[in-house]
Design a protein around this motif. Structure first.
Motif, short mmCIF file in Angstrom:
data_model
loop_
_atom_site.label_atom_id
_atom_site.label_comp_id
_atom_site.label_asym_id
_atom_site.label_seq_id
_atom_site.Cartn_x
_atom_site.Cartn_y
_atom_site.Cartn_z
N UNK A 275 0.83 -1.21 0.00
CA UNK A 275 0.00 0.00 0.00
C UNK A 275 0.87 1.26 0.00
N UNK A 276 1.94 1.26 0.81
CA UNK A 276 2.82 2.43 0.85
C UNK A 276 3.44 2.69 -0.53
N UNK A 277 3.81 1.61 -1.24
CA UNK A 277 4.39 1.77 -2.58
C UNK A 277 3.34 2.29 -3.57
N UNK A 278 2.12 1.76 -3.49
CA UNK A 278 1.05 2.21 -4.38
C UNK A 278 0.71 3.67 -4.12
N UNK A 279 0.66 4.05 -2.85
CA UNK A 279 0.34 5.44 -2.50
C UNK A 279 1.41 6.40 -2.99
N UNK A 280 2.66 5.98 -2.91
CA UNK A 280 3.76 6.80 -3.41
C UNK A 280 3.61 7.04 -4.91
N UNK A 281 3.29 5.99 -5.67
CA UNK A 281 3.08 6.14 -7.11
C UNK A 281 1.90 7.06 -7.39
N UNK A 282 0.84 6.92 -6.60
CA UNK A 282 -0.35 7.74 -6.79
C UNK A 282 -0.03 9.22 -6.57
N UNK A 283 0.72 9.53 -5.53
CA UNK A 283 1.07 10.92 -5.26
C UNK A 283 1.92 11.50 -6.38
N UNK A 284 2.89 10.71 -6.87
CA UNK A 284 3.75 11.20 -7.94
C UNK A 284 2.95 11.51 -9.20
N UNK A 285 1.88 10.76 -9.43
CA UNK A 285 1.04 10.99 -10.60
C UNK A 285 0.02 12.10 -10.38
N UNK A 286 -0.09 12.59 -9.16
CA UNK A 286 -1.00 13.71 -8.89
C UNK A 286 -2.43 13.31 -8.64
N UNK A 287 -2.65 12.15 -7.99
CA UNK A 287 -4.01 11.69 -7.72
C UNK A 287 -4.23 11.48 -6.23
N UNK A 288 -5.51 11.47 -5.84
CA UNK A 288 -5.96 11.00 -4.53
C UNK A 288 -6.98 9.90 -4.79
N UNK A 289 -7.23 9.07 -3.79
CA UNK A 289 -8.16 7.94 -3.95
C UNK A 289 -9.39 8.16 -3.08
N UNK A 290 -10.53 7.68 -3.61
CA UNK A 290 -11.77 7.71 -2.83
C UNK A 290 -12.19 6.32 -2.41
N UNK A 291 -11.31 5.32 -2.66
CA UNK A 291 -11.62 3.95 -2.22
C UNK A 291 -10.32 3.16 -2.10
N UNK A 292 -10.27 2.29 -1.09
CA UNK A 292 -9.17 1.35 -0.90
C UNK A 292 -9.76 -0.05 -0.86
N UNK A 293 -9.24 -0.93 -1.70
CA UNK A 293 -9.74 -2.31 -1.78
C UNK A 293 -8.66 -3.28 -1.34
N UNK A 294 -9.10 -4.35 -0.67
CA UNK A 294 -8.22 -5.42 -0.21
C UNK A 294 -8.77 -6.74 -0.70
N UNK A 295 -7.89 -7.59 -1.23
CA UNK A 295 -8.29 -8.91 -1.72
C UNK A 295 -7.28 -9.93 -1.23
#
Length: 416
Positions: free
Chosen positions: A271-291
């Protein structure tokens, strides 16, 4: 729809890339059967095999314990993704001395556009691309080059005489050599589509060629069938630009991590790695999914809805709540084979409306957490390692959390 009359695309497809890359980087491996594995384990599968291994009947995906019996001399090498990415960048630069690279399709596939004057010498340009790669990168890393009126046909041509091939599918010769190909060799015909084609009485390329565009659309159940028809018949097909929909990572868990605690420790890192990529791309998330999946690929799924969120502490708190639900709902001692986390329902940071109540203590805390997340990103990127993180940080066996090469994704330097 435009129908080119020349060879407008040149497609480069490397042969057994990961395994050939290791033979390039380690000369002692050249000429020997090589298998590349994600982690050093007898219970994992091969993610790449060299042409010498393929000649012995060893295929990608085979388990280590099985191939050792088939080929005791097989050399197993643990994947080094950062080295492959560096090699990929050198390859792009080498090709660029002959032709500009129009698009990177994967770590080992790229396509170039040819001008009308270049199309008259397309085969010669293909030979020059192969020659410059041999000269600038090395002769052990070979590629196959395909030429066609569009990207699809150029890609198919590159696959036709692997390894080290050079094939042109000229529009005036269609269908020509296409009729000799199995349907499974056509990009876009997956197992589900192949089954639908069989039920419709389409069992070979000749039958596929006789279909009309609307029939292909009906069989596929979408416009993709019609796009495939257009591509195969030599039309210039420009795909619409895709919109980013999610950031996520998954991992098959090591055997001693296949419990809820191990899955949680792994998911935190992913999750920390995915969030880092998301911030670099300039996005925020409105949902977190776990499988979470088990041995039969069945699984447990849950997601939590969020206000637009991009800081690590808030996302990790959401993940902890999801694992609390999993602990309550799953039978005790459930074995988990893999874990996946996904940030989705994205919104661009620049589109988030300013909070009218931004002076509250809660809003101020949120801004501090966002600032600290960005600070940690800069520190970790500068030192190329995880120096700052929230809560426990566990090294996952095999490494490369969030930095593995996927078919349609090449990690950035910050991912390593």
């Amino acid at each position: 729809m435009r129908k080119p009359d020349g060879l407008e695309r040149l497609y480069v497809d490397f042969d057994s890339f990961f395994a050939s890359a290791e033979q390039h980087l380690q000369p002692r491996l050249r000429g020997r059967p090589v298998g590349v594995i994600p982690i050093d384990s007898e219970h994992t599968g091969l993610i790449a095999v060299s042409r010498e291994a393929k000649a012995l009947g060893i295929k990608r995906g085979a388990f280590v314990r099985d191939v050792r019996r088939l080929c005791p001399d097989l050399v197993l090498v643990t994947a080094r993704h950062e080295r492959y990415v560096d090699l990929h960048r050198n390859i792009i630069a080498a090709i660029g001395t002959v032709l500009p690279v129009k698009a990177v399709c994967s770590i080992d596939e790229m396509v170039c556009a040819l001008t009308p004057s270049e199309q008259r010498n397309a085969l010669a340009l293909g030979r020059r691309v192969k020659a410059v790669i041999a000269a600038e990168i090395g002769p052990s890393l070979t590629c196959s080059v395909g030429l066609g009126p569009n990207e699809l046909l150029a890609k198919i041509a590159a696959e036709m005489e692997k390894p080290d091939g050079l094939v042109a599918l000229h529009p005036k010769d269609l269908p020509g050599r296409l009729l000799s190909l199995p349907l499974a060799d056509i990009p876009g015909i997956a197992k589900g589509n192949a089954a639908r084609l069989t039920r419709a009485g389409v069992g070979d390329m000749a039958a596929l060629w006789r279909l009309q565009p609307k029939e292909m659309r009906r069989l596929w159940g979408s416009v993709e069938g019609e796009r495939l028809w257009m591509g195969l018949h030599g039309y210039a097909v420009e795909r619409p630009e895709t919109q980013r929909r999610m950031f996520g990572h998954g991992r098959v868990l090591p055997s001693d991590w296949r419990h809820l605690g191990g899955a949680y420790a792994c998911a935190r890192v992913l999750l920390a790695k995915a969030a880092n990529r998301m911030r670099r791309a300039g996005f925020a998330a409105r949902a977190l999914a776990l499988w979470l999946t088990d041995r039969k690929s069945a699984g447990w799924y849950a997601e939590e809805r969020l206000q637009p969120t991009w800081d690590d502490p808030s996302l990790l708190a959401s993940l902890a709540r999801l694992f609390d639900h999993a602990e309550r709902e799953l039978p005790p001692r459930t074995t988990h084979r893999s874990v996946h986390v996904t940030l989705h329902d994205l919104v661009r940071l620049k589109d988030i409306e300013e909070d009218l109540f931004g002076h509250t203590a809660e809003a101020q805390l949120k801004r501090r957490l966002e600032y600290l997340s960005l600070l940690a990103d800069r520190m970790n990127a500068g030192y190329r390692r995880t120096l700052l993180h929230w809560g426990p940080w566990t090294t996952i066996p095999g490494g490369y959390a969030g930095a593995k090469i996927a078919f349609n994704r090449i990690p950035d330097a910050e991912d390593f």
